[in-house]
Scaffold this motif. Structure first.
Motif, PDB file in Angstrom:
ATOM      1  N   ILE A  62     -36.475 -42.265 -29.751  1.00 11.49           N
ATOM      2  CA  ILE A  62     -36.424 -41.051 -30.767  1.00 11.49           C
ATOM      3  C   ILE A  62     -35.789 -40.053 -30.052  1.00 11.49           C
ATOM      4  CG2 ILE A  62     -37.912 -39.720 -32.228  1.00 11.49           C
ATOM      5  CD1 ILE A  62     -39.807 -42.019 -32.236  1.00 11.49           C
ATOM      6  N   ALA A  63     -36.281 -39.671 -28.737  1.00 10.10           N
ATOM      7  CA  ALA A  63     -35.928 -38.385 -28.037  1.00 10.10           C
ATOM      8  C   ALA A  63     -34.177 -38.380 -27.870  1.00 10.10           C
ATOM      9  CB  ALA A  63     -36.445 -38.082 -26.925  1.00 10.10           C
ATOM     10  N   GLU A  64     -33.953 -39.773 -27.498  1.00  9.19           N
ATOM     11  CA  GLU A  64     -32.246 -39.720 -27.284  1.00  9.19           C
ATOM     12  C   GLU A  64     -31.462 -39.408 -28.763  1.00  9.19           C
ATOM     13  OE1 GLU A  64     -32.167 -43.694 -25.760  1.00  9.19           O
ATOM     14  OE2 GLU A  64     -32.934 -43.113 -23.781  1.00  9.19           O
ATOM     15  N   CYS A  65     -32.002 -39.764 -29.746  1.00 10.06           N
ATOM     16  CA  CYS A  65     -31.163 -39.535 -31.010  1.00 10.06           C
ATOM     17  C   CYS A  65     -30.920 -38.078 -31.636  1.00 10.06           C
ATOM     18  CB  CYS A  65     -32.098 -40.171 -32.257  1.00 10.06           C
ATOM     19  SG  CYS A  65     -31.948 -42.165 -32.213  1.00 10.06           S
ATOM     20  N   ALA A  66     -31.632 -37.151 -30.851  1.00  8.77           N
ATOM     21  CA  ALA A  66     -31.514 -35.781 -30.959  1.00  8.77           C
ATOM     22  C   ALA A  66     -30.561 -35.278 -30.106  1.00  8.77           C
ATOM     23  CB  ALA A  66     -32.910 -35.214 -30.880  1.00  8.77           C
ATOM     24  N   ASP A  67     -29.828 -35.850 -29.122  1.00  4.88           N
ATOM     25  CA  ASP A  67     -28.754 -35.477 -28.389  1.00  4.88           C
ATOM     26  C   ASP A  67     -29.266 -34.337 -27.372  1.00  4.88           C
ATOM     27  OD1 ASP A  67     -27.235 -37.667 -29.545  1.00  4.88           O
ATOM     28  OD2 ASP A  67     -26.646 -36.092 -31.100  1.00  4.88           O
ATOM     29  N   ILE A  68     -30.494 -34.372 -26.970  1.00  2.60           N
ATOM     30  CA  ILE A  68     -31.186 -33.388 -26.175  1.00  2.60           C
ATOM     31  C   ILE A  68     -30.266 -33.217 -24.899  1.00  2.60           C
ATOM     32  CG2 ILE A  68     -33.371 -32.341 -25.262  1.00  2.60           C
ATOM     33  CD1 ILE A  68     -34.704 -34.006 -27.386  1.00  2.60           C
ATOM     34  N   THR A  69     -30.073 -31.747 -24.732  1.00  2.00           N
ATOM     35  CA  THR A  69     -29.490 -31.524 -23.139  1.00  2.00           C
ATOM     36  C   THR A  69     -30.560 -30.472 -22.510  1.00  2.00           C
ATOM     37  OG1 THR A  69     -28.478 -29.437 -23.845  1.00  2.00           O
ATOM     38  CG2 THR A  69     -27.485 -31.435 -24.272  1.00  2.00           C
ATOM     39  N   PRO A  70     -30.350 -30.323 -21.168  1.00  2.00           N
ATOM     40  CA  PRO A  70     -31.408 -29.524 -20.413  1.00  2.00           C
ATOM     41  C   PRO A  70     -31.188 -28.184 -20.830  1.00  2.00           C
ATOM     42  CG  PRO A  70     -30.125 -30.825 -18.929  1.00  2.00           C
ATOM     43  CD  PRO A  70     -29.461 -31.038 -20.190  1.00  2.00           C
ATOM     44  N   VAL A  81     -37.987 -17.684 -35.608  1.00  2.00           N
ATOM     45  CA  VAL A  81     -38.249 -17.242 -34.218  1.00  2.00           C
ATOM     46  C   VAL A  81     -37.585 -18.161 -33.238  1.00  2.00           C
ATOM     47  CG1 VAL A  81     -40.518 -16.305 -34.938  1.00  2.00           C
ATOM     48  CG2 VAL A  81     -40.432 -18.882 -34.012  1.00  2.00           C
ATOM     49  N   LEU A  82     -36.982 -19.361 -33.636  1.00  2.00           N
ATOM     50  CA  LEU A  82     -36.269 -20.105 -32.531  1.00  2.00           C
ATOM     51  C   LEU A  82     -34.973 -19.619 -32.519  1.00  2.00           C
ATOM     52  CD1 LEU A  82     -37.709 -23.429 -34.325  1.00  2.00           C
ATOM     53  CD2 LEU A  82     -38.689 -22.508 -31.925  1.00  2.00           C
ATOM     54  N   PRO A  83     -34.334 -20.122 -31.244  1.00  2.00           N
ATOM     55  CA  PRO A  83     -32.922 -19.692 -31.055  1.00  2.00           C
ATOM     56  C   PRO A  83     -32.004 -20.485 -31.901  1.00  2.00           C
ATOM     57  CG  PRO A  83     -33.761 -20.914 -29.184  1.00  2.00           C
ATOM     58  CD  PRO A  83     -34.821 -20.779 -30.174  1.00  2.00           C
ATOM     59  N   ALA A  84     -30.712 -20.169 -32.059  1.00  2.00           N
ATOM     60  CA  ALA A  84     -29.859 -20.856 -32.947  1.00  2.00           C
ATOM     61  C   ALA A  84     -29.475 -22.051 -32.251  1.00  2.00           C
ATOM     62  CB  ALA A  84     -28.432 -20.018 -32.929  1.00  2.00           C
ATOM     63  N   GLY A  85     -29.187 -22.978 -32.842  1.00  2.00           N
ATOM     64  CA  GLY A  85     -29.015 -24.366 -32.245  1.00  2.00           C
ATOM     65  C   GLY A  85     -30.028 -25.174 -31.855  1.00  2.00           C
ATOM     66  N   TYR A  86     -31.135 -24.839 -32.237  1.00  2.00           N
ATOM     67  CA  TYR A  86     -32.364 -25.468 -31.829  1.00  2.00           C
ATOM     68  C   TYR A  86     -32.478 -26.873 -32.378  1.00  2.00           C
ATOM     69  CZ  TYR A  86     -34.529 -24.775 -36.228  1.00  2.00           C
ATOM     70  OH  TYR A  86     -34.788 -24.643 -37.679  1.00  2.00           O
ATOM     71  N   LYS A  87     -32.989 -27.950 -32.089  1.00  2.00           N
ATOM     72  CA  LYS A  87     -33.176 -29.302 -32.194  1.00  2.00           C
ATOM     73  C   LYS A  87     -34.794 -29.613 -32.767  1.00  2.00           C
ATOM     74  CE  LYS A  87     -29.022 -30.626 -29.895  1.00  2.00           C
ATOM     75  NZ  LYS A  87     -28.456 -31.154 -28.670  1.00  2.00           N
ATOM     76  N   VAL A 128     -31.668 -32.939 -36.294  1.00  2.00           N
ATOM     77  CA  VAL A 128     -32.912 -33.402 -36.508  1.00  2.00           C
ATOM     78  C   VAL A 128     -33.047 -34.925 -36.336  1.00  2.00           C
ATOM     79  CG1 VAL A 128     -34.672 -33.537 -38.373  1.00  2.00           C
ATOM     80  CG2 VAL A 128     -33.255 -31.418 -38.122  1.00  2.00           C
ATOM     81  N   ALA A 129     -34.065 -35.359 -35.610  1.00  2.00           N
ATOM     82  CA  ALA A 129     -34.345 -36.817 -35.599  1.00  2.00           C
ATOM     83  C   ALA A 129     -35.805 -37.041 -35.914  1.00  2.00           C
ATOM     84  CB  ALA A 129     -34.182 -37.306 -34.108  1.00  2.00           C
ATOM     85  N   LEU A 130     -36.069 -37.741 -37.172  1.00  2.00           N
ATOM     86  CA  LEU A 130     -37.406 -38.054 -37.381  1.00  2.00           C
ATOM     87  C   LEU A 130     -37.426 -39.478 -37.451  1.00  2.00           C
ATOM     88  CD1 LEU A 130     -37.190 -35.678 -40.802  1.00  2.00           C
ATOM     89  CD2 LEU A 130     -38.039 -35.060 -38.371  1.00  2.00           C
ATOM     90  N   LEU A 131     -38.861 -39.711 -37.163  1.00  2.00           N
ATOM     91  CA  LEU A 131     -39.450 -41.001 -37.379  1.00  2.00           C
ATOM     92  C   LEU A 131     -40.198 -40.962 -38.613  1.00  2.00           C
ATOM     93  CD1 LEU A 131     -39.811 -43.934 -36.553  1.00  2.00           C
ATOM     94  CD2 LEU A 131     -42.031 -43.104 -35.213  1.00  2.00           C
ATOM     95  N   VAL A 132     -39.650 -41.675 -39.709  1.00  2.00           N
ATOM     96  CA  VAL A 132     -40.376 -41.453 -41.107  1.00  2.00           C
ATOM     97  C   VAL A 132     -40.517 -42.972 -41.713  1.00  2.00           C
ATOM     98  CG1 VAL A 132     -39.493 -39.575 -41.621  1.00  2.00           C
ATOM     99  CG2 VAL A 132     -38.199 -41.365 -42.322  1.00  2.00           C
ATOM    100  N   GLN A 133     -41.152 -43.200 -42.801  1.00  2.00           N
ATOM    101  CA  GLN A 133     -41.255 -44.274 -43.515  1.00  2.00           C
ATOM    102  C   GLN A 133     -39.961 -45.015 -43.702  1.00  2.00           C
ATOM    103  OE1 GLN A 133     -43.780 -44.107 -47.008  1.00  2.00           O
ATOM    104  NE2 GLN A 133     -42.855 -46.148 -47.884  1.00  2.00           N
ATOM    105  N   LYS A 134     -39.599 -46.307 -43.436  1.00  2.00           N
ATOM    106  CA  LYS A 134     -38.377 -46.924 -43.605  1.00  2.00           C
ATOM    107  C   LYS A 134     -37.513 -46.652 -44.939  1.00  2.00           C
ATOM    108  CE  LYS A 134     -35.822 -51.364 -42.788  1.00  2.00           C
ATOM    109  NZ  LYS A 134     -35.954 -52.583 -42.431  1.00  2.00           N
ATOM    110  N   LEU A 169     -30.439 -36.204 -38.623  1.00  2.00           N
ATOM    111  CA  LEU A 169     -29.470 -35.385 -39.569  1.00  2.00           C
ATOM    112  C   LEU A 169     -28.750 -34.306 -38.656  1.00  2.00           C
ATOM    113  CD1 LEU A 169     -32.535 -35.994 -41.138  1.00  2.00           C
ATOM    114  CD2 LEU A 169     -31.384 -34.552 -42.759  1.00  2.00           C
ATOM    115  N   ARG A 170     -27.371 -34.454 -38.896  1.00  2.00           N
ATOM    116  CA  ARG A 170     -26.725 -33.449 -37.951  1.00  2.00           C
ATOM    117  C   ARG A 170     -26.349 -32.452 -38.920  1.00  2.00           C
ATOM    118  NH1 ARG A 170     -25.825 -38.498 -35.661  1.00  2.00           N
ATOM    119  NH2 ARG A 170     -26.511 -38.515 -33.257  1.00  2.00           N
TER     120      ARG A 170
END
Length: 260
Positions: free
Chosen positions: A22-30, A91-97, A124-130, A180-181
Motif C-alpha cells: 500500500i505504501a509503495e503504491c503512493a510512490d513515496i520518496t524521502p 496546512v499541508l505542503p503542495a504535492g503531499y501524498k 492518493v493510495a487507498l485501501l477500500v472495499q473491492k 489516484l494520481r
C-alpha cells in the motif's frame, strides 16, 4: 491490542507485505509529506515513516490518537485528533501524498474531499472495499457518478486485492487498493465544475434509461433537444450514462446543452 470499534468501521490490517505494498503504491520518496487518514494501531504508519520525510496522521478515535505518538519516538510524526472531513488540507505542503485504509462508509466522501480541495494531493493510495475500488477505476461502459467525479481530477488505477481474512475482524467482503494520481491540469476549469456535475447528475438521474431520456428529465428539456445536443457532441442518443467517457461528458458540455 486495542479492540476495533464497529461503529467506526475499524478493521485492523497487520500483514506486513500488504502494508508495504500500500505504501509503495503512493510512490513515496524521502522528500514527501504524507497524510495518513485513520492510522488506527499505526501498522501502516510504520511503513510510511520508513519512506517519507514526515507523516501527518489524522485519527478520529481519541484513544488511538493519544496512544500513537509514543509508538514512534524520534520520528517526524504529527497526530491530529480530528474528523478528516473537517481537516484543513491547506496546512499541508503542495504535492503531499495520501495513504489510508479507509472505512467503507466514508470512502466516497474522502475521495470527494481530496479531489475537490484547492490543495490537492499529488497521489492518493487507498485501501477500500473491492467493489468501491472497481467503481472508482471503471471505464466507459461501467461508469458511475463516483467514477466520473474521481477521474475528472485524477488518473485512477486499480491495484491488488486484499482478502478479508487478512483483517481483524474480517470484513464481509474483500478490499482492494486504488491509486489516484492527480492530473497536472484539470480537465474542466474550476469555474465550470458546478455546471459539469449538473450535467452528469442529470445523465445518471435515470441511469437505466437511454441518455436522451435521462437528460430530458434531468435538465427539463425535450427529448428532441437532448438528442440534438448529443448529436452535436457526436454521441449516440441511445446509449446510457454509464457508457460515456470523461472526454464525451466534456464534449457534451461544449455542445451548449446547459445554455438552454
Amino acid at each position: 491490542m486495542t479492540a476495533p470499534k464497529k461503529s467506526l468501521g475499524q478493521h485492523w490490517l497487520r500483514d506486513r507485505d500488504t502494508l508495504a505494498y500500500i505504501a509503495e503504491c503512493a510512490d513515496i520518496t524521502p522528500e514527501d509529506v504524507v497524510l495518513e487518514i485513520g492510522p488506527g494501531l499505526g501498522t501502516l504508519t510504520s511503513e510510511l515513516l520508513r519512506r517519507a520525510k514526515s507523516v501527518v496522521a489524522v485519527e478520529f478515535d481519541e484513544e488511538l490518537a493519544r496512544k500513537l505518538p509514543a509508538q514512534f519516538p524520534g520520528k517526524d510524526l504529527t497526530v491530529v485528533h480530528q474528523d478528516i472531513l473537517s481537516f484543513d488540507l491547506s496546512v499541508l505542503p503542495a504535492g503531499y501524498k495520501v495513504v489510508a485504509n479507509v472505512p467503507y462508509y466514508i470512502t466516497s466522501k474522502i475521495v470527494q474531499l481530496l479531489m475537490t480541495a484547492q490543495n490537492k494531493p499529488a497521489v492518493v493510495a487507498l485501501l477500500v472495499q473491492k467493489e468501491v475500488a472497481e467503481r472508482l477505476a471503471a471505464r466507459a461502459g461501467d461508469m458511475s457518478i463516483l467514477a466520473v467525479s474521481a477521474q475528472l481530477f485524477a488518473e485512477v488505477e486499480l491495484g491488488d486485492t486484499v482478502p478479508a481474512a487478512l483483517f481483524t475482524p474480517p470484513p464481509k467482503v474483500d478490499s482492494a487498493v486504488v491509486i489516484l494520481r492527480t492530473r497536472p491540469q484539470p480537465l474542466v476549469v474550476p469555474e465550470d465544475e458546478k455546471q459539469f456535475f449538473r450535467l452528469v447528475k442529470a445523465g445518471f438521474s435515470a441511469k437505466r434509461k437511454k441518455l436522451r431520456s435521462s437528460l430530458s428529465g434531468g435538465l427539463g428539456i425535450t427529448k428532441d433537444q437532448a438528442g440534438d445536443y448529443l448529436s452535436k457532441a457526436s454521441i449516440s442518443p441511445d446509449i446510457r450514462a454509464e457508457d460515456l467517457s470523461i472526454p464525451q461528458w466534456i464534449a457534451l458540455v461544449k455542445s451548449g446543452i446547459l445554455n438552454i
